[in-house]
Design a protein around this motif. Structure first.
Motif, mmCIF file in Angstrom:
data_model
loop_
_atom_site.group_PDB
_atom_site.id
_atom_site.type_symbol
_atom_site.label_atom_id
_atom_site.label_comp_id
_atom_site.label_asym_id
_atom_site.label_seq_id
_atom_site.Cartn_x
_atom_site.Cartn_y
_atom_site.Cartn_z
ATOM 1 N N ILE A 1 0.841 -1.207 0.000
ATOM 2 C CA ILE A 1 0.000 0.000 0.000
ATOM 3 C C ILE A 1 0.874 1.255 0.000
ATOM 4 O O ILE A 1 1.803 1.384 0.798
ATOM 5 N N GLY A 2 0.549 2.148 -0.905
ATOM 6 C CA GLY A 2 1.154 3.478 -0.911
ATOM 7 C C GLY A 2 0.048 4.511 -0.966
ATOM 8 O O GLY A 2 -1.011 4.258 -1.550
ATOM 9 N N LEU A 3 0.255 5.661 -0.353
ATOM 10 C CA LEU A 3 -0.792 6.682 -0.293
ATOM 11 C C LEU A 3 -0.311 7.992 -0.908
ATOM 12 O O LEU A 3 0.845 8.394 -0.737
ATOM 13 N N GLU A 4 -1.223 8.634 -1.635
ATOM 14 C CA GLU A 4 -0.970 9.968 -2.181
ATOM 15 C C GLU A 4 -1.933 10.931 -1.491
ATOM 16 O O GLU A 4 -3.153 10.788 -1.612
ATOM 17 N N VAL A 5 -1.380 11.881 -0.759
ATOM 18 C CA VAL A 5 -2.193 12.814 0.030
ATOM 19 C C VAL A 5 -2.031 14.224 -0.524
ATOM 20 O O VAL A 5 -0.908 14.709 -0.691
ATOM 21 N N HIS A 6 -3.157 14.860 -0.844
ATOM 22 C CA HIS A 6 -3.162 16.256 -1.286
ATOM 23 C C HIS A 6 -3.612 17.135 -0.126
ATOM 24 O O HIS A 6 -4.658 16.881 0.487
ATOM 25 N N GLY B 1 11.851 15.718 -0.758
ATOM 26 C CA GLY B 1 11.688 14.269 -0.811
ATOM 27 C C GLY B 1 12.498 13.585 0.269
ATOM 28 O O GLY B 1 13.066 14.228 1.168
ATOM 29 N N LYS B 2 12.558 12.246 0.179
ATOM 30 C CA LYS B 2 13.342 11.414 1.102
ATOM 31 C C LYS B 2 12.986 11.677 2.563
ATOM 32 O O LYS B 2 13.864 11.822 3.419
ATOM 33 N N GLY B 3 11.689 11.742 2.841
ATOM 34 C CA GLY B 3 11.240 11.937 4.218
ATOM 35 C C GLY B 3 10.689 10.655 4.809
ATOM 36 O O GLY B 3 10.776 9.574 4.214
ATOM 37 N N PHE B 4 10.095 10.762 5.986
ATOM 38 C CA PHE B 4 9.500 9.578 6.618
ATOM 39 C C PHE B 4 8.619 10.002 7.784
ATOM 40 O O PHE B 4 8.743 11.103 8.326
ATOM 41 N N LEU B 5 7.717 9.096 8.148
ATOM 42 C CA LEU B 5 6.968 9.186 9.393
ATOM 43 C C LEU B 5 7.099 7.842 10.096
ATOM 44 O O LEU B 5 7.072 6.791 9.448
ATOM 45 N N GLU B 6 7.223 7.878 11.405
ATOM 46 C CA GLU B 6 7.351 6.638 12.171
ATOM 47 C C GLU B 6 6.034 6.357 12.878
ATOM 48 O O GLU B 6 5.648 7.073 13.791
ATOM 49 N N ILE B 7 5.338 5.332 12.416
ATOM 50 C CA ILE B 7 4.030 4.990 12.969
ATOM 51 C C ILE B 7 4.167 3.887 14.009
ATOM 52 O O ILE B 7 5.194 3.207 14.079
ATOM 53 N N ILE C 1 8.638 8.665 2.690
ATOM 54 C CA ILE C 1 7.942 9.624 1.830
ATOM 55 C C ILE C 1 8.833 9.861 0.615
ATOM 56 O O ILE C 1 9.966 10.347 0.738
ATOM 57 N N THR C 2 8.357 9.460 -0.561
ATOM 58 C CA THR C 2 9.152 9.549 -1.782
ATOM 59 C C THR C 2 9.455 10.987 -2.137
ATOM 60 O O THR C 2 10.606 11.364 -2.348
ATOM 61 N N LYS C 3 8.392 11.793 -2.223
ATOM 62 C CA LYS C 3 8.578 13.194 -2.577
ATOM 63 C C LYS C 3 7.338 13.996 -2.197
ATOM 64 O O LYS C 3 6.257 13.444 -1.961
ATOM 65 N N ILE C 4 7.504 15.312 -2.142
ATOM 66 C CA ILE C 4 6.390 16.237 -1.978
ATOM 67 C C ILE C 4 6.507 17.266 -3.100
ATOM 68 O O ILE C 4 7.594 17.776 -3.373
ATOM 69 N N GLN C 5 5.408 17.546 -3.740
ATOM 70 C CA GLN C 5 5.444 18.501 -4.845
ATOM 71 C C GLN C 5 4.399 19.600 -4.654
ATOM 72 O O GLN C 5 3.322 19.369 -4.110
ATOM 73 N N GLU D 1 1.356 17.780 -2.723
ATOM 74 C CA GLU D 1 1.022 16.359 -2.822
ATOM 75 C C GLU D 1 2.139 15.564 -2.165
ATOM 76 O O GLU D 1 3.310 15.680 -2.548
ATOM 77 N N ILE D 2 1.770 14.765 -1.183
ATOM 78 C CA ILE D 2 2.731 13.970 -0.405
ATOM 79 C C ILE D 2 2.594 12.519 -0.837
ATOM 80 O O ILE D 2 1.560 11.886 -0.629
ATOM 81 N N ILE D 3 3.642 11.992 -1.457
ATOM 82 C CA ILE D 3 3.600 10.644 -2.022
ATOM 83 C C ILE D 3 4.455 9.724 -1.160
ATOM 84 O O ILE D 3 5.666 9.928 -1.026
ATOM 85 N N SER D 4 3.813 8.724 -0.569
ATOM 86 C CA SER D 4 4.547 7.808 0.307
ATOM 87 C C SER D 4 5.217 6.707 -0.514
ATOM 88 O O SER D 4 4.848 6.429 -1.659
ATOM 89 N N GLU D 5 6.196 6.067 0.099
ATOM 90 C CA GLU D 5 6.738 4.828 -0.455
ATOM 91 C C GLU D 5 5.688 3.727 -0.245
ATOM 92 O O GLU D 5 4.832 3.854 0.641
#
Length: 479
Positions: free
Chosen positions: A9-14, A104-110, A121-125, A153-157
């Motif tokens: 699962i990957g999520l794209e959040v606007h 880009g190259k970010g992360f969240l720790e759940i 997080i792959t990238k944010i545009q 737009e936040i695109i997760s890995e």
């Protein structure tokens, strides 16, 4: 050996950025509170010859969001045109960042079921929003007030494996961004939108064909759609079918996904560099300047609540999940002078009311100042804890000041020595057997008998007697 299925699962959040004005022009970004098509100009409507100019505030807010998500900010990035025709896209293309985004190259720790997991997080545009289609029975209308509202737009890995992980990721993402103040992050208001990319495969084998699911209007809907789509894909493959790369819509009424269209590839959009905008340059000095304006993070606030207010870690984590709830706690603690009691009241009575009424703390009728006054009335022995709960319930529908209610409804504690002694003497006179039981009981039973006698005295006083005074006098008379 039976092969085990695994979902990917990957999520794209606007996220809409609440910058006040649009991304390429000076039109108001308050698109929902005025008549249709009143917040428009030749730039956001894409008229020939109208040139976009990047809103500096958008870049500042976008950098804030990226820093909160542990991303690397790129010093140089550029904008691209994503070409497609749709009635609510006035230019017939969207200005976005496809090839080279600003972060880009970010992360969240759940944390799911006590286990920590890092989601990349792959990238944010930075990009622009579309207008809004309003569909009637026989016709559709277009409102371009929302056209060119600034988005990130936040695109997760594709790092999530279950709907629970996706739900936790979205919750943490929302709360993290809300702390920065750059977006309302509200699905109800439309300032947060999410699409899910879902595939299944046998563990140890290459990833399967990805399906995108849209029309997800809540985090719970995201989780339900993921569960449905995972089961649909597994069932389809096990029956000999194949998964097509497509976009599907989630129908929340019947809890199924439906085909919308075949999934487009990048080449379908004919991406090319936006010729009307220069390279976006964000210097290290500008990044540092934004860092200095970053508000307290969730992690830092939790640590401060534990250290400064002496509340349990569990309470601090719950209170800090929502910045407005955290503010409510801090204001209550200041008003009452008792942080621990403030935390206890919010964790029990307040959160119970919010859950029962399905509301957020900003809509709660008892202000933090009034809750602080109730706690202070307990601490100064004006009312008992039991009376305080009655007062709390009254305040749900009564706008009077807590101190006024206590005075006018005669709810203050009885603290007069002679009045307390009269109560205790009456209880003892009516319970000779309990007195005898108390005197003949061992040390283990005595507290239970004493509690029963104190309870009778409190009941006789209708909860108004000072419990500590009743206890001390009762113990003294029992010897």
């Amino acid at each position: 050996m039976v092969k085990e299925w695994e979902s990917v699962i990957g999520l794209e959040v606007h996220l809409q950025l609440k910058t006040g004005t649009k991304v390429w022009c000076g039109c108001s970004a308050d698109y929902d509170n005025d008549d249709s098509n009143t917040h428009t100009c030749p730039i956001c409507l894409g008229h020939p010859g109208a040139l976009p100019k990047l809103n500096k505030k958008v870049v500042e807010y976008a950098v804030k969001a990226a820093l909160a998500l542990n991303c690397k900010i790129n010093n140089e990035s550029h904008f691209d045109r994503k070409n497609y025709f749709y009635p609510d896209a006035p230019k017939n293309y969207q200005i976005t960042q496809f090839e080279n985004s600003y972060a880009g190259k970010g992360f969240l720790e759940i944390n799911v079921n006590g286990k920590s997991k890092k989601v990349g997080i792959t990238k944010i545009q930075i990009e622009e929003d579309t207008g809004k289609s309003v569909h009637g029975v026989h016709e559709s209308y277009l409102n371009y007030n929302r056209a060119s509202i600034p988005l990130v737009e936040i695109i997760s890995e594709p790092d999530m494996r279950t709907s629970e992980e996706a739900y936790e990721y979205l919750t943490l993402l929302k709360n993290t961004i809300k702390y920065t103040g750059v977006s309302d992050v509200s699905m109800e208001l439309g300032s947060l939108r999410c699409d899910a990319n879902i595939s299944v495969h046998h563990k140890g084998e290459p990833f399967g064909t990805r399906v995108e699911v849209k029309n997800l209007n809540s985090f719970k809907a995201v989780a339900r759609a993921i569960d449905y789509e995972v089961n649909r894909q597994i069932e389809t493959i096990e029956k000999g079918g194949k998964i097509d790369q497509e976009t599907r819509l989630w129908d929340d009424d019947v809890q199924v996904t439906r085909v919308m269209r075949s999934k487009e590839e990048a080449m379908d959009y004919r991406y090319f560099h936006e010729p009307d905008l220069l390279t976006l340059v964000i210097t290290d000095e500008e990044i540092e300047a934004v860092k200095e304006t970053m508000p307290e993070s969730i992690t830092d606030k939790v640590a401060r609540f534990i250290n400064d207010y002496g509340i349990p870690e569990y309470d601090a984590n719950i209170l800090c999940e929502d910045i407005e709830l955290a503010d409510y706690f801090e204001n209550t603690a200041k008003a009452s002078g008792n942080p621990k009691s403030s935390s206890n009241w919010i964790m029990t009575e307040v959160l119970k009311e919010l859950k029962q009424k399905n509301i957020e703390i900003k809509d709660f009728v008892i202000s933090s100042e009034d809750l602080g006054k109730i706690i202070k009335l307990i601490d100064t022995n004006v009312i008992s804890s039991k009376i305080a709960k009655t007062l709390f319930e009254m305040k749900l529908t009564d706008e009077r000041d807590p101190e006024t209610i206590v005075k006018e409804e005669k709810m203050a504690q009885v603290t007069d020595d002679s009045a307390i002694e009269t109560l205790v003497d009456e209880v003892l006179a009516n319970n000779p057997k309990l007195i005898e039981d108390y005197k003949n009981s061992d040390e283990g039973r005595k507290p239970r008998v004493l509690k029963g006698l104190i309870g009778q005295a409190m009941k006789l006083s209708k909860g108004k007697a000072n419990p500590q005074m009743v206890t001390e006098l009762m113990m003294k008379k029992l010897g």
